[in-house]
Design an enzyme around this catalytic site. Structure first.
Site, mmCIF file in Angstrom:
data_model
loop_
_atom_site.group_PDB
_atom_site.id
_atom_site.type_symbol
_atom_site.label_atom_id
_atom_site.label_comp_id
_atom_site.label_asym_id
_atom_site.label_seq_id
_atom_site.Cartn_x
_atom_site.Cartn_y
_atom_site.Cartn_z
ATOM 1 N N LYS A 32 10.720 -0.881 13.487
ATOM 2 C CA LYS A 32 11.106 -0.575 12.097
ATOM 3 C C LYS A 32 12.145 0.536 12.084
ATOM 4 C CE LYS A 32 6.646 -1.125 9.732
ATOM 5 N NZ LYS A 32 5.633 -0.405 8.974
ATOM 6 N N HIS A 40 -3.047 -33.403 18.310
ATOM 7 C CA HIS A 40 -1.876 -34.216 18.676
ATOM 8 C C HIS A 40 -0.701 -33.335 19.078
ATOM 9 C CE1 HIS A 40 -3.759 -37.985 17.425
ATOM 10 N NE2 HIS A 40 -4.392 -37.201 16.559
ATOM 11 N N GLU A 82 10.880 -4.756 3.829
ATOM 12 C CA GLU A 82 10.945 -6.155 3.405
ATOM 13 C C GLU A 82 10.501 -6.304 1.953
ATOM 14 O OE1 GLU A 82 9.492 -4.986 6.088
ATOM 15 O OE2 GLU A 82 9.934 -6.235 7.848
ATOM 16 N N GLY A 109 -4.330 -2.183 5.609
ATOM 17 C CA GLY A 109 -3.600 -3.326 5.063
ATOM 18 C C GLY A 109 -4.237 -4.657 5.414
ATOM 19 N N ARG A 110 -4.616 -4.833 6.676
ATOM 20 C CA ARG A 110 -5.162 -6.125 7.107
ATOM 21 C C ARG A 110 -6.613 -6.319 6.678
ATOM 22 N NH1 ARG A 110 -3.644 -2.701 11.033
ATOM 23 N NH2 ARG A 110 -5.160 -1.947 12.555
ATOM 24 N N LYS A 140 0.841 -1.196 0.000
ATOM 25 C CA LYS A 140 0.000 0.000 0.000
ATOM 26 C C LYS A 140 0.881 1.252 0.000
ATOM 27 C CE LYS A 140 -3.295 2.222 3.046
ATOM 28 N NZ LYS A 140 -4.075 2.098 4.276
ATOM 29 N N GLU A 190 -3.205 -6.869 15.424
ATOM 30 C CA GLU A 190 -2.777 -5.541 14.982
ATOM 31 C C GLU A 190 -3.912 -4.534 15.173
ATOM 32 O OE1 GLU A 190 0.490 -5.047 11.824
ATOM 33 O OE2 GLU A 190 -1.262 -4.353 10.747
HETATM 34 O O1 F6P Z 1 4.026 -3.036 9.617
HETATM 35 C C1 F6P Z 1 2.679 -3.201 9.636
HETATM 36 C C2 F6P Z 1 2.056 -2.879 8.318
HETATM 37 O O2 F6P Z 1 1.915 -1.521 8.171
HETATM 38 C C3 F6P Z 1 0.734 -3.601 8.166
HETATM 39 O O3 F6P Z 1 -0.300 -2.948 8.780
HETATM 40 C C4 F6P Z 1 0.622 -3.721 6.702
HETATM 41 O O4 F6P Z 1 -0.331 -4.682 6.355
HETATM 42 C C5 F6P Z 1 2.028 -4.101 6.356
HETATM 43 O O5 F6P Z 1 2.834 -3.347 7.232
HETATM 44 C C6 F6P Z 1 2.434 -3.884 4.930
HETATM 45 O O6 F6P Z 1 2.327 -2.553 4.546
HETATM 46 P P1 F6P Z 1 2.423 -2.131 3.023
HETATM 47 O O7 F6P Z 1 1.283 -2.765 2.299
HETATM 48 O O8 F6P Z 1 2.344 -0.641 3.018
HETATM 49 O O9 F6P Z 1 3.741 -2.623 2.486
#
Ligand code: F6P
Length: 556
Positions: free
Chosen positions: A510, A390, A218, A273-274, A212, A359
């Protein structure tokens, strides 16, 4: 905005005090007695909505408890808060944003206004663009740089840009196009990218970079390494256009990365995002199952949205789940919530719900910035049954903790092989029964167990659970299930008076990582200004690190 007067927190209301008093009466009661004293309990405390059946009778509560919890929800202004969300009000107060994931599944005939503008046409415009692209990939009309069709789809994203599509792809594999492989790369640990790409040919591989913000460390690291991997093998910058698309609300950063603006699928800041599975973040899923089935999933979401928006609270599935959760978290002191799907296809559902719930509701200050005086979001965890049986069910049955469980199952299998489905269903039904009713000392003794062995074989029971049963796992049912939990989390956040749509708690780590990167990379020993523990760990890592840490693809 909040209906609980600013001077009063929810735990100081008369409704909370009444629940406290009621708790003193209910806490000592055993589910065995609750069932024995009320023959109608199983029917009274269960509900079917659009084929989704919830049995909540195996919970340590009575109809009076539900009535009192509903009064708490009313006091918290839940009805107004639901209306505010659907009306596009700025309910994400700390980020000053509306929260409109419900618009992502609204039919084109509906309108949802944000600052006077209907967002539904824009949602459908992007969906049509996704569908056209997905169809081109699925029909092999879209060709890679050397003219071959796309055989591998690699989704690069993390958090909500990974967990939703990954979970849904895994859940709906049975409805997917098996000719193609789908990979989900989220971790900045290069292992995941390496393992995903080792069997992929670059000229048959499409990368969907989902972010987003398009600033996530990452995702950008994985996207850069994926681009390097592609260009090392195809040796032509023009290949990026055929093998990279992006999903983002940050067009400028996507452009800087070098992805063709024509290959960007928009999302909006009013989608968290979630909560973004139904947006273009679901593009990999749409390619896998096709636009038609993606639409069926959205219809399942929408059905639960409408139910949530209109049904009375005592007959409202997400509200009931939320209230029961609050009963355990705030009155019984439960710390966790187990999610136990009896479907291997829902393998990733607990991980998905971890982000959705933790979150969203893992907050300790309220909307006025004041520390809350009550417990909020639980630790969410789980595994598919029967594997969990199990592994960790022992603790739920005979440990010292109260672990509320959600059992999720399907009457019909996706694959009818031998007697598997009957075995699966029998276990799905047996576990909630065993948890609720246990096995008494008398029963154990009557089985002839030696006296010194009896205690270890007694099951106290009285362990609460919900049972959610649907006919079959389909795109529609999956949509219903996800919406059910989305609205559950929202309802709980409303009652706790917290912002369920921000995530400031992920920022500090972060930021610190950004500072540590140059310290790890420095040629000479850097001056470190962390705490002594972190300083020592950085020095130790530097001493142990290989000289060359760049991404290398082994041919093995
Ligand atoms: O670090 C948390 C977060 O902001 C989440 O809420 C989000 O889903 C994820 O990182 C990824 O964010 P983006 O879609 O901006 O890369």
């Amino acid at each position: 905005m909040d209906a609980v007067a600013a001077a009063t927190t929810i735990s100081e209301t008369a409704e909370w005090a009444t629940l406290d008093a009621h708790f003193a009466e209910v806490r000592g009661q055993h589910l065995r007695d609750l069932f024995a004293s009320d023959p109608t309990r199983a029917t009274e405390l269960s509900l079917e909505v659009d084929g989704l059946y919830l049995d909540y009778s195996k919970n340590r509560l009575t109809q009076e408890t539900i009535r009192l919890l509903v009064a708490l929800a009313e006091r918290a202004g839940l009805r107004q808060h639901i209306a505010a969300m659907f009306a596009g009000e700025t309910i994400n107060v700390t980020e000053q944003r509306a929260v409109l994931h419900v618009a992502l599944r609204a039919p084109e005939s509906e309108s949802i206004l944000l600052d006077g503008t209907d967002v539904v046409p824009e949602v459908h415009r992007v969906r049509r663009k996704m569908a056209a692209f997905a169809d081109r990939i699925r029909s092999d009309e879209w060709k890679g740089h050397t003219g071959k069709p796309i055989r591998n789809v690699v989704n690069i994203g993390i958090g909500g840009s990974d967990l939703g599509p990954h979970m849904a792809y895994t859940a709906l594999q049975d409805y997917s196009d098996r000719w193609r492989t789908f990979h989900y790369v989220s971790n900045v640990d290069a292992t995941q990218l390496w393992e995903s790409l080792r069997d992929c040919e670059p000229d048959e591989t499409l990368f969907i970079v989902c972010s987003k913000t398009f600033t996530t460390l990452e995702t950008l690291a994985n996207a850069r390494s994926a681009r390097d991997w592609l260009l090392e093998r195809l040796d032509d910058e023009a290949a990026v256009k055929k093998h990279f698309v992006a999903v983002s609300s940050n067009a400028e950063e996507v452009r800087k990365f070098g992805i063709d603006p024509a290959n960007v699928f928009e999302m909006w800041d009013w989608v968290g995002g979630r909560y973004s599975l139904d947006s273009a973040i679901g593009l990999s899923l749409m390619i896998a199952i096709g636009p038609g089935r993606f639409g069926e999933m959205l219809a399942g979401f929408h059905a639960i949205d409408e139910h949530f928006r209109t049904a009375p609270f005592e007959r409202n599935l997400p509200v009931l789940l939320a209230l029961i959760g609050i009963w355990y978290i705030d009155f019984f002191g439960a710390e966790t919530q187990a999610i136990l799907p009896y479907s291997q296809y829902l393998e990733r559902f607990p991980a998905y719900l971890q982000q959705l719930d933790m979150e969203s509701d893992g907050k300790s200050v309220d909307l006025d910035g004041k520390p809350v005086s009550y417990a909020t979001g639980p630790i969410v965890w789980g595994q598919p049954g029967t594997n969990g049986q199990h592994a960790f069910y022992q603790l739920i049955h005979q440990g010292t903790r109260l672990v509320p469980c959600d059992f999720i199952g399907f009457a019909q299998p996706n694959h009818a092989i031998g007697e598997h489905q009957n075995l699966l269903l029998a276990n799905f039904l047996a576990q909630p029964e065993a948890l609720a009713f246990g096995k008494t000392r008398e029963q154990v003794v009557s089985e002839g167990v030696a006296e010194e062995q009896v205690a270890a074989r007694v099951f106290e029971g009285n362990h609460p659970s919900n049972t959610i049963l649907a006919t079959k796992l389909t795109p529609y049912t999956l949509g219903q299930l996800v919406a059910l939990y989305e609205h559950k989390v929202f309802t709980q956040g409303t009652i706790w008076n917290i912002d369920s749509f921000d995530q400031w708690g992920v920022e500090l780590g972060k930021m610190l990582a950004q500072g540590i990167i140059p310290e790890l990379e420095a040629d000479s020993e850097p001056e470190l200004h962390h705490d002594p523990s972190t300083n020592a760990l950085i020095r130790r890592c530097r001493g142990l690190m290989p000289d060359d840490t760049s991404f290398q693809r082994s041919e093995s």
